[in-house]
Design an enzyme around this catalytic site. Sequence first.
Site, PDB file in Angstrom:
ATOM      1  CG  ASN A 164      -2.161  -0.880   0.926  1.00 52.78           C
ATOM      2  OD1 ASN A 164      -3.044  -0.508   0.154  1.00 52.78           O
ATOM      3  ND2 ASN A 164      -2.199  -2.051   1.529  1.00 52.78           N
ATOM      4  CG  LEU A 209      -1.902   5.635  16.261  1.00 55.51           C
ATOM      5  CD1 LEU A 209      -0.552   5.374  15.596  1.00 55.51           C
ATOM      6  CD2 LEU A 209      -2.747   6.532  15.392  1.00 55.51           C
ATOM      7  CG  HIS A 239      -9.673  -3.705   8.523  1.00 53.17           C
ATOM      8  ND1 HIS A 239      -8.787  -4.263   9.426  1.00 53.17           N
ATOM      9  CD2 HIS A 239     -10.723  -4.557   8.442  1.00 53.17           C
ATOM     10  CE1 HIS A 239      -9.279  -5.403   9.865  1.00 53.17           C
ATOM     11  NE2 HIS A 239     -10.454  -5.606   9.286  1.00 53.17           N
TER      12      HIS A 239
END
Length: 219
Positions: free
Chosen positions: A19, A97, A114
């Site tokens: 990605n 995170l 996701h």
Amino acid sequence: MNETKPLTIVVLISGYGTNLQALINAIDNGLPAQICAVISDRADAYGLIRAANANISSIVLSPRAFLTREDYESNLETHVRLMGVDLIVLAGFMQILPKKVIESWGVERIINIHPSLLPKYPGLHTHRRVLAASEKQHGATVHFVNEGLDEGPIIAQASLTVSPSDTEESLSMRIHALEHKLYPMVIDWFAHNRIQLINNRVYLDSLQLPKSGYNATLG
Ligand code: GRF
């Protein structure tokens, strides 16, 4: 001449970084954004090589290198804050995170991708679970990041039809192919100030999106 200031980004990764690569390629092809740095929690993440090949600086911040989880989290928060980027992009980042990053940066400036049609299948092993449940549809979701696991407001989804011959591996490949179009598309919206988050609802060009986000046809 395009006078628009490019969107500044930090990309957080843990692994192969396809990605990240899709985003690097999209920027090369005119997406008005600049990746200021890549942060990985693993020194062996292949995405670090992708960053180096694209002349993007990178930092390895491993929780195991710090005395406490809190020290790791403070360090990550400091790095991100000092970079002062417009958007934090999670791309296969396998850490939760830290709350302090979300608080200091704001949910509206942090996104994740996701591999499922959220709210279905948050967490790991999504392809395996989709096959086990004999789902007909599967897909990928880009969403804002809040403190829940894959729970933040959804910006966009792209879906595919699961075929009887699909395996975990084939689904992984097919979903990745969708992700590589979906993530740059959404980041381009940010670069053009087209996305807003107001009262936990997502707006694209001032139009409120459904809870499932924008339904992207990318097949
Ligand atoms: C992607 O499937 C993404 O949805 C998930 O982790 C995977 C990362 O893949 N969060 P890559 O490292 O970008 O190839």
